[in-house]
Design a protein around this motif. Sequence first.
Motif, short mmCIF file in Angstrom:
data_model
loop_
_atom_site.label_atom_id
_atom_site.label_comp_id
_atom_site.label_asym_id
_atom_site.label_seq_id
_atom_site.Cartn_x
_atom_site.Cartn_y
_atom_site.Cartn_z
N GLY A 150 0.80 -1.22 0.00
CA GLY A 150 0.00 0.00 0.00
C GLY A 150 0.82 1.26 0.00
O GLY A 150 0.28 2.37 -0.14
N GLY A 151 2.14 1.15 0.16
CA GLY A 151 3.00 2.33 0.17
C GLY A 151 3.06 3.00 -1.19
O GLY A 151 3.08 2.34 -2.24
N ALA A 152 3.08 4.32 -1.18
CA ALA A 152 3.08 5.09 -2.42
C ALA A 152 4.43 4.99 -3.13
O ALA A 152 5.48 4.90 -2.49
CB ALA A 152 2.75 6.55 -2.13
N VAL A 153 4.37 4.99 -4.45
CA VAL A 153 5.56 4.92 -5.29
C VAL A 153 5.43 5.96 -6.40
O VAL A 153 4.36 6.12 -6.99
CB VAL A 153 5.72 3.52 -5.93
N GLU A 154 6.52 6.66 -6.66
CA GLU A 154 6.61 7.52 -7.84
C GLU A 154 7.77 7.01 -8.68
O GLU A 154 8.87 6.81 -8.17
CB GLU A 154 6.84 8.98 -7.46
N ALA A 155 7.52 6.79 -9.96
CA ALA A 155 8.56 6.29 -10.87
C ALA A 155 8.76 7.28 -12.00
O ALA A 155 7.81 7.89 -12.49
CB ALA A 155 8.17 4.92 -11.43
N LEU A 156 10.00 7.44 -12.40
CA LEU A 156 10.34 8.23 -13.57
C LEU A 156 11.15 7.34 -14.50
O LEU A 156 12.28 6.97 -14.20
CB LEU A 156 11.15 9.47 -13.19
N VAL A 157 10.54 6.96 -15.60
CA VAL A 157 11.20 6.07 -16.55
C VAL A 157 12.37 6.81 -17.19
O VAL A 157 12.20 7.89 -17.76
CB VAL A 157 10.21 5.58 -17.62
N GLU A 158 13.54 6.25 -17.07
CA GLU A 158 14.75 6.83 -17.65
C GLU A 158 14.96 6.34 -19.07
O GLU A 158 15.42 7.08 -19.94
CB GLU A 158 15.96 6.46 -16.80
N ARG A 159 14.61 5.07 -19.31
CA ARG A 159 14.88 4.49 -20.63
C ARG A 159 13.96 3.31 -20.88
O ARG A 159 13.77 2.48 -20.00
CB ARG A 159 16.34 4.04 -20.70
N VAL A 160 13.39 3.27 -22.08
CA VAL A 160 12.65 2.09 -22.53
C VAL A 160 13.63 1.21 -23.29
O VAL A 160 14.28 1.65 -24.24
CB VAL A 160 11.47 2.49 -23.44
N LEU A 161 13.78 -0.04 -22.84
CA LEU A 161 14.77 -0.93 -23.45
C LEU A 161 14.26 -1.47 -24.77
O LEU A 161 13.04 -1.65 -24.96
CB LEU A 161 15.09 -2.08 -22.49
N PRO A 162 15.16 -1.72 -25.71
CA PRO A 162 14.74 -2.26 -27.01
C PRO A 162 14.01 -3.59 -26.85
O PRO A 162 14.37 -4.41 -25.99
CB PRO A 162 16.06 -2.44 -27.78
N ALA A 163 13.02 -3.82 -27.68
CA ALA A 163 12.27 -5.07 -27.63
C ALA A 163 13.10 -6.21 -28.21
O ALA A 163 13.89 -6.01 -29.13
CB ALA A 163 10.97 -4.92 -28.41
N ALA A 164 12.92 -7.39 -27.64
CA ALA A 164 13.50 -8.58 -28.27
C ALA A 164 12.79 -8.82 -29.59
O ALA A 164 11.68 -8.33 -29.82
CB ALA A 164 13.34 -9.78 -27.34
N ALA A 165 13.42 -9.57 -30.47
CA ALA A 165 12.85 -9.81 -31.79
C ALA A 165 11.42 -10.31 -31.67
O ALA A 165 11.15 -11.33 -31.03
CB ALA A 165 13.71 -10.82 -32.55
N GLY A 166 10.50 -9.58 -32.28
CA GLY A 166 9.11 -9.98 -32.27
C GLY A 166 8.38 -9.75 -30.98
O GLY A 166 7.20 -10.10 -30.85
N GLY A 167 9.05 -9.15 -29.99
CA GLY A 167 8.42 -8.98 -28.69
C GLY A 167 7.99 -7.54 -28.42
O GLY A 167 8.11 -6.67 -29.28
N LEU A 168 7.51 -7.32 -27.20
CA LEU A 168 7.07 -6.00 -26.79
C LEU A 168 8.23 -5.21 -26.18
O LEU A 168 9.17 -5.80 -25.64
CB LEU A 168 5.96 -6.10 -25.74
N SER A 169 8.14 -3.89 -26.24
CA SER A 169 9.06 -3.04 -25.49
C SER A 169 8.48 -2.89 -24.09
O SER A 169 7.90 -1.86 -23.75
CB SER A 169 9.20 -1.68 -26.17
N ASP A 170 8.63 -3.95 -23.26
CA ASP A 170 7.97 -3.94 -21.97
C ASP A 170 8.92 -3.78 -20.79
O ASP A 170 8.49 -3.79 -19.64
CB ASP A 170 7.13 -5.21 -21.78
N GLU A 171 10.23 -3.59 -21.06
CA GLU A 171 11.19 -3.43 -19.98
C GLU A 171 11.75 -2.01 -19.98
O GLU A 171 12.02 -1.44 -21.05
CB GLU A 171 12.32 -4.44 -20.09
N VAL A 172 11.91 -1.45 -18.78
CA VAL A 172 12.39 -0.08 -18.65
C VAL A 172 13.40 0.00 -17.51
O VAL A 172 13.44 -0.86 -16.63
CB VAL A 172 11.24 0.91 -18.39
N TRP A 173 14.20 1.05 -17.55
CA TRP A 173 14.98 1.48 -16.40
C TRP A 173 14.27 2.69 -15.83
O TRP A 173 13.84 3.58 -16.58
CB TRP A 173 16.40 1.86 -16.81
#
Length: 364
Positions: free
Chosen positions: A88-111
């Motif tokens: 339940g603790g509050a979180v604030e995130a600031l995406v620094e970088r969207v990582l390249p997608a694997a072949a045929g996959g989604l860009s679903d990983e970030v720093w």
Amino acid sequence: MSDTAHSSAAASQRDYSVADFDFELPPELIAQTPAAERSASRLLDGRGSPPVDRIFRELPQLLNPGDLLVFNNTKVIKARLYGQKASGGAVEALVERVLPAAAGGLSDEVWAHMRASKSPKPGARVSFADGAFEAEVLGRCGPDNGLFHLRLSGDAFELLERHGHVPLPPYIEHADSEDDVRRYQTVFAKEPGAVAAPTAALHFDEGVLAALAARGVATAHVTLHVGAGTFQPVRVDKISEHKMHSEWFEVSPATVDAIAACKARGGKVVAVGTTTLRALESAALGGSLQAGARETDIFITPGFQFRVVDRLITNFHLPKSTLMMLVSAFAGYEPIMALYRHAIAQGYRFFSYGDAMLLERRAG
């Protein structure tokens, strides 16, 4: 591959400290909103002495036919997210970088940077945007393990566009609005990935671009995805000890050719913003301008040898910042400090939504 060249250069005439780049800025000069019209902001023409106070839409008259303007066409993503941990603790995130997608996959990983009362551990899940989607914490990453590696429950670009907030800089005190969605973005933004705008380019509108074309000024583009590190303070006294954050950039063969053609006809290469300058000078660290995409953590300080850029359009920067050091390297330390004193005395507006200046590269 990183362009970590020791670009602060041993050729510096003196050892600068961070305090050398400090100045007193009245808080009321920190622009909280943009000018009513993009090109209605002020432009301090700092190419000669004394400087000349102008309006930005006068820029085409200050350039010559055959000159080349180089823009950063990065697009700001809605990188700020609000959520909560399973506890339940509050979180604030600031995406620094969207990582390249694997072949045929989604860009679903970030720093991402994350703020929480207690940092989430690897394997933890965080819910964002009132439960609209989740992220799994995969671990720590980035410089000094200061970032979090997250896997989102969907395509990162789509989720951020739908649920994220405009990542306004920390000195802008209002929450992001629909006006910020439009104005904290250049009119030619194309390649998504930045978490801060290339702010010198915010002054350009269709009218100025048309006037530049009519004047015979050519244009080209680079891409540098501006990271949140652009706002990180310098935490050392000697600037030679500072470590820059890394950013991804790309210079196309077409831009390399456009710059070569400009130089051949005697034109000036004008970088629109420090991000464009950093990309171009990073691509030329080997001695000649090279096309390609890679990382750069170039740190430009007095003594740096510029190889590409002849003129620079830039906003007014934070005291003691790496960008103050960059413009001092470009136009000279004393001239820059004098220009800043003039700007403050004349009530110019500072930082991302503020006014601009036009600088000439110092001879020598």
